[in-house]
Design an enzyme around this catalytic site. Sequence first.
Site, PDB file in Angstrom:
ATOM      1  N   ASP B 155     -14.053  28.826  -8.431  1.00 17.29           N
ATOM      2  CA  ASP B 155     -14.947  28.458  -7.323  1.00 17.29           C
ATOM      3  C   ASP B 155     -15.718  29.679  -6.858  1.00 17.29           C
ATOM      4  OD1 ASP B 155     -12.458  29.495  -6.405  1.00 17.29           O
ATOM      5  OD2 ASP B 155     -12.960  28.851  -4.370  1.00 17.29           O
ATOM      6  N   GLU B 220     -10.114  29.325  -4.317  1.00 16.71           N
ATOM      7  CA  GLU B 220      -9.782  30.682  -3.859  1.00 16.71           C
ATOM      8  C   GLU B 220     -10.634  31.122  -2.682  1.00 16.71           C
ATOM      9  OE1 GLU B 220      -9.538  35.075  -3.619  1.00 16.71           O
ATOM     10  OE2 GLU B 220     -11.339  33.894  -3.945  1.00 16.71           O
TER      11      GLU B 220
END
Lengths: 531, 531
Positions: B155, B220
């Site tokens: 991400d 994350e």
Amino acid sequence: MSRFILKRSISAICYSFIQPDFRLQSRITQASLQACRPPRCHYSKACEVTKMSSNDKLLPRIFKHVDENVDSYKQLLKEAVAIPSISSDAAHRDDCVRMVHWTQEKLKEVGATTELRDVGFQTIDGKQVKLPPVLVSVLGNDPKKNTICIYGHLDVQPALKSDGWLSEPFELVERDGKLFGRGSTDDKGPVLGWLHAINAYKAIGEELPVNLKFILECMEESGSEGLDELLFEKLKPEGFFDSVDYVCISDNYWLGTTKPCITYGLRGISYYFVEVECAKMDLHSGVYGGTVHEAMSDLIYLMSELVDKDGKILITDMYKSVAPMTEDEKKLYTSIDFDPVAYKTSIGAHQLAHNGVKEQLLMHRWRYPSLSLHGIEGAAFQPGAKTVIPGKVIGKFSIRIVPHQEPAEVEKLVMDYLNKKWAERGSPNKLKITAQSGRAWTEDPSHPHYQAAARAVRMIFQTEPDMSREGGSIPVTISLQEASARNVLLLPMGAGDDMAHSQNEKLNVRNYIEGIKLFAAYLHEVGLLKK
Amino acid sequence: MSRFILKRSISAICYSFIQPDFRLQSRITQASLQACRPPRCHYSKACEVTKMSSNDKLLPRIFKHVDENVDSYKQLLKEAVAIPSISSDAAHRDDCVRMVHWTQEKLKEVGATTELRDVGFQTIDGKQVKLPPVLVSVLGNDPKKNTICIYGHLDVQPALKSDGWLSEPFELVERDGKLFGRGSTDDKGPVLGWLHAINAYKAIGEELPVNLKFILECMEESGSEGLDELLFEKLKPEGFFDSVDYVCISDNYWLGTTKPCITYGLRGISYYFVEVECAKMDLHSGVYGGTVHEAMSDLIYLMSELVDKDGKILITDMYKSVAPMTEDEKKLYTSIDFDPVAYKTSIGAHQLAHNGVKEQLLMHRWRYPSLSLHGIEGAAFQPGAKTVIPGKVIGKFSIRIVPHQEPAEVEKLVMDYLNKKWAERGSPNKLKITAQSGRAWTEDPSHPHYQAAARAVRMIFQTEPDMSREGGSIPVTISLQEASARNVLLLPMGAGDDMAHSQNEKLNVRNYIEGIKLFAAYLHEVGLLKK
């Protein structure tokens, strides 16, 4: 800073709140319009026509037509709302232009001549961005008729469904007799209201009782950039206003939700952009945190020094030039139809300012300045835990200014104060402050134009309108007053809970439909005023 | 608050900064790794293999293959960057899932077994939103080989071209030997680096020198929601870590732009959401200004009380538990390769904190907490003069916490302080504060795993790596250390000026390509470590 062009008109504009004959206004405001013969009313001719107009058979036919065409009115508003003409976002500039063209077609359809006036460029982030054209239109040129100049705007505030809208903001949806959608009440509904009123005259085969001149812009929500230049440097010298007798703007709201009003006063606005830069780019707070003087903490410090928790503005001398309160003015607030509890409930506030006392609330909406912190550009605004140190942030706040406060004077007080606080801070970062301002406005509500409008209101709503002021600012009001040198009147269509600028903006179907009738009746009443 | 699960491990994790043998680390950090025989080095076996590995003929063939495939590596990164897997924005959740699937296919192509582990839901605005699955993958199961667990994330942070990007953030563009694009360096480039390294072994017909286990998540940048539960309640009980010998994470950056480093310490993070509500909706500042207690001014007040202009945190007792500085530690900072002037120039800062003194800057990045104000959700953030009174605003700030600061203790200090300030304020508005925290992490850089990585760095860059710490936080580091009970190493691919989380994030072509070689060499060196 184009508003400074208006500086010379301040003493004329605000006279009604500095002259001792405030008593007169106070009486008028307190429903004395019913009698239509207040002391010192010099407009007997206008009064005479009242009876005549009320017996007219024309308007009932128009009202019937309006009632029969509700669906088509909703459909047209749906089309208008579907164009996301957000003027503050350059990415939507094409939509603004599209909205202007769309409206131009509608005006052509009712037989008006139209022209798109180029108003140049604006600067965004150092780039020149073309402004949407202003739509100027003329319908009728009969020298025996009065001419009304109507202003409206076609642009809207930004809106995202994720802001908390219950339905798509740019898709008009009806729920519980309310039409939800961005721009429904501010200001696409009212602009269409005029078109529908004109069409109603045409539909029943009657000619319009007045000549009309339209000025429709698409930058109102973004400081009406380019408009003053058009009004003062083009339209005025070209003689556009020479034939104008009255100016009417429908871009505000009833005080509450049931009782109509006519508005004769507005606060001005002084808007500030406070830019602090600590780095040429955003930085990762893990990698850079602890090693830079962060722009955000400087900006937050400056913003925290502006207003206290009770809304008192902390800027030195900010209240010094505010028009002093007279005993008569004080009394005026008592009779206004305003329910603080309903007001509090409608917005879901935990507690109102000034202990929720009605008179204090009205005074702080209408006659005292207020300062609001709007937000920060350049900082994290998304949901989630973004760990950024913004490199450059622009804090935004504005002061609603009131009679006797000069924009230039207010701006100087703010700049001096912020610069002093900045010096006290001693930050090595870069500070830049810019401002946009427009002054407050008031009219004399005993003018025949106001009385004609009041008769129209009575005809539609069977009640006396409150003669009210507004806390908001429509800077164009003062520009139009100055450019035309005519009486300017604000004739609201929407209700006080319409939530303009907010999530779930709406226009009640009742306000829309009765508003169309009101506009038709207003045109009729002004048509009867002595030329 | 899933981080609290880790509370029990704090004493083990931070030992290197509380034990008196800090001296040892200090020596190792200062390039004594060349000698590979520091006092108290118990890893002679590992040292022996060094010579053996440096004579190997395998790696030059791999490096040649890598040099011949630069274009295809760029192309694959371009594909990955094109998927806007922004985890903080639920509207991009499908893109996150797409990114996981895309990576799963790539792992399958190199022969790995893969599974997508469901990690449940997160709550956004009261709604349950499904989290992207975690990609768990295994490549090789030879009991004679060492097994490395590799973590990476798929991400990215949000990015808009209008934030100040020179090109579209989700379109990888090469300029001056740099690959610009969101996620290029954080963390899609490094994740692909592992894939390319594996492929290089395959391409020259050599088997991998180690077994690999991948844990690749897509949350994350948003607190790794769901990951700890997966690690501690699923993977650990299932025995996933039993065969793991070492853990490696490539999700940070070199200290500067030319010298590689290996990272053995990170600050933690304690992130706060301060929500103030004054009304159920946004309000027009003209209509409501002066009558409500505005949420923004309350929030700005609270935010202004957190940190002073020099970055000193004002929260009571915030520095009390920070690990005391020893004389030895103090000396350590002197030898680190860090140029404050280049650092200042790279970010375009007007002046650095702590008068730009190198040692002070490093200490405030690595061993002292810092507080950053990130922004405000719910307030105006767009360009232009929006005149809103936000009904509910969420101020966001975080503290980078350091060894000896317990997240729970820090959160209590912050909550107590804000609640005290709130009481002093006496606002009728509603306040809600929530927090997410992950503690600081350190390892012992004299461990053979670190030495193997150091040999790989020397092989590729012909220089000694700085053994460094980081100001940033990668909470998963501590989770993986805890879940696996193995030595965790951070092996950065990108340079210190890569601008992760910022506009114009980039990965140098050199760092990408040499990084692939570094990963291949690291796999080789770890393969040589005694099982």
